[in-house]
Write an enzyme that holds these catalytic residues in place. Structure first.
Site, PDB file in Angstrom:
ATOM      1  N   LYS A  15       0.864  -1.175   0.000  1.00 42.61           N
ATOM      2  CA  LYS A  15       0.000   0.000   0.000  1.00 42.61           C
ATOM      3  C   LYS A  15       0.901   1.225   0.000  1.00 42.61           C
ATOM      4  O   LYS A  15       1.677   1.439   0.923  1.00 42.61           O
ATOM      5  CB  LYS A  15      -0.912  -0.014   1.224  1.00 42.61           C
ATOM      6  CG  LYS A  15      -1.986   1.048   1.180  1.00 42.61           C
ATOM      7  CD  LYS A  15      -3.103   0.705   2.140  1.00 42.61           C
ATOM      8  CE  LYS A  15      -2.886   1.254   3.512  1.00 42.61           C
ATOM      9  NZ  LYS A  15      -4.017   0.961   4.400  1.00 42.61           N
ATOM     10  N   ASP A 107     -15.117   2.757  10.218  1.00 45.02           N
ATOM     11  CA  ASP A 107     -15.404   2.661   8.777  1.00 45.02           C
ATOM     12  C   ASP A 107     -15.771   1.226   8.402  1.00 45.02           C
ATOM     13  O   ASP A 107     -15.329   0.709   7.371  1.00 45.02           O
ATOM     14  CB  ASP A 107     -14.210   3.146   7.949  1.00 45.02           C
ATOM     15  CG  ASP A 107     -14.613   3.522   6.515  1.00 45.02           C
ATOM     16  OD1 ASP A 107     -15.820   3.776   6.284  1.00 45.02           O
ATOM     17  OD2 ASP A 107     -13.728   3.568   5.644  1.00 45.02           O
TER      18      ASP A 107
END
Length: 438
Positions: A15, A107
């Site tokens: 990432k 989230d």
């Protein structure tokens, strides 16, 4: 990105972040610090991280089975309530561990529930970019989340807690068993209004084939009052999740509604209608961390030297894939604010998305007066360009024109919208509150 460890040939997920400002770097380091506390089979793990100037790379385990909801609508998958129980139990176990570490995810949504492989039923929770430590219970307020899954207290800028995640679990479960969304509107503002009202039901025929225990489970999560929601331990002890599934009737559930839901969600994403309400870090598919000290000295776990080669070799190989610097662009709005009509005493929210580089500075105006942040006016401007003005406890004086102005070295851009406030007559609304649920 897929990364291959040179020494062992093992494949990892990479990432990559571009972090130009100190704030951007601090946000990523905060995610790294939080992920260092989260080591559990139901949470995606990280093995290392590297930082070099404006580039930060996180190296994570690969979770290759795809999103849970995508798996469910696959033609080869049979959806039953028994399968739903298996998935909700795993989600509850993962979130229970997060909460025991004093952390809230903030989230939880279908995109952040990944299948470990393409054949089994094991899942992992991903993306901890919005997670926060709940150090002082009752004092933390946030202004981000995903509209369809965010809890009412977030929208109203009220104190959050572990139960804020439990609301999101309730929404996920409602969709999982029915293929219907309890709060999704035609746009973000409509969705947020639906969440704030906290009105929903089991009236659709989709729930005719769902057990009473499943409905009770959902009902005890989708409670507007944060104090009345089940916690994860209570979820795992609930008759629905605690029931033995081996002898349960394997009645197939219709996937038609789920397919329509997924198609609509993809369409809205394409139009930027369904998005995070101001993400603090730009996240890719997977997150986590268990690595070593970064070059700036941010604390992480010790590195196993046998896993990866020298920092210089590995980070150089990783960072070669990072994109070139962005070209300079004059500010413009890819999404403009829209006129709003709200009831006195509620919250109002203007959302826009600002493009441009260098990153534009933003000023909000009420009529011709610049707005300063306060308890009444909250300004949220994120690195991905999403910008919001949230007005709490709206009163008649807030009825005005609002302008967002974005400025960088190449120029400026503005967009304007009107807020219309409906004032309530004395006595109106008394005794008129709808019950939160059955």
């Amino acid at each position: 990105f897929r990364l291959v460890e040179k020494k062992t040939g093992k494949v990892w997920a990479g990432k990559f972040f571009k972090a130009y400002s100190a704030k951007e770097k601090e946000n990523i380091r905060q995610e790294i610090s939080i992920m260092n506390c989260l080591h559990h089979p139901k949470l995606v793990q990280c093995v290392d991280a590297f930082e070099e100037k404006a580039n930060i790379v996180m190296v994570l385990e690969i979770v290759s089975g795809g999103e849970l909801f995508e798996r469910i609508i696959d033609e080869d998958f049979e959806l039953t309530e028994r399968e739903c129980i298996k998935y909700m139990k795993q989600i509850s176990e993962g979130v229970e561990y997060i909460h025991k570490q004093g952390i809230v995810h903030l989230d939880l949504k279908p995109e952040n529930i990944m299948c470990v492989n393409k054949t089994g039923t094991r899942i992992k929770l991903i993306d901890f970019g919005l997670a926060r430590r709940l150090e002082n219970a009752g004092s933390l307020k946030v202004l981000f989340g995903t509209p369809e899954f965010v809890a009412p207290e977030v929208i109203n800028y009220e104190p959050i807690g572990y139960a804020t995640d439990m609301w999101s679990i309730g929404v996920i479960c409602y969709i999982l068993v029915s293929g219907l969304s309890p709060f999704m509107g035609d746009n973000d503002n409509e969705t947020l209004a639906n969440v704030t009202s906290a009105t929903w039901d089991f009236d659709d025929e989709a729930f005719d084939e769902i057990s009473d225990d499943a409905k009770d489970f959902i009902s005890n999560l989708l409670k507007k009052d944060i104090k009345n929601r089940l916690n994860c331990t209570q979820c795992l002890q609930h008759p629905w999740l605690x029931x033995x599934t081996k002898n349960m009737e394997a009645k197939k559930l219709s996937k038609h509604r789920m397919k329509k839901y997924m198609a609509r969600r993809k369409w809205q994403k394409t139009g930027n209608a369904v998005r995070a309400i101001g993400r603090l870090s730009s996240m890719a598919m997977i997150s986590g961390l268990s690595g070593r000290k970064s070059s700036t000295g941010s604390p992480t776990s010790p590195l196993n030297a046998e896993k990866l080669e020298s920092e210089e070799d590995v980070s150089q190989a990783f960072l070669e894939a990072v994109a070139e610097e962005k070209p300079h662009v004059k500010p413009y709005f890819s999404k403009t604010i829209r006129d709003l009509e709200v009831v006195e005493g509620s919250a109002a929210r203007f959302d826009c998305k600002i493009e441009g580089y260098p990153d534009p500075e933003v000023v909000w105006f009420k009529d011709d007066q610049s707005i300063r942040e306060s308890r009444h006016f909250q300004i949220d401007y994120q690195e991905d360009g999403n910008c919001s003005l949230i007005i709490s406890d709206v009163c008649g004086d807030d009825d005005a024109k609002y302008t967002c102005k974005a400025v960088n070295s190449l120029g400026e851009a503005t967009c304007t919208a009107e807020l219309i406030v409906e004032t309530m007559e004395e006595g109106e609304g008394e005794g008129g509150e709808e019950e939160e649920e059955e």
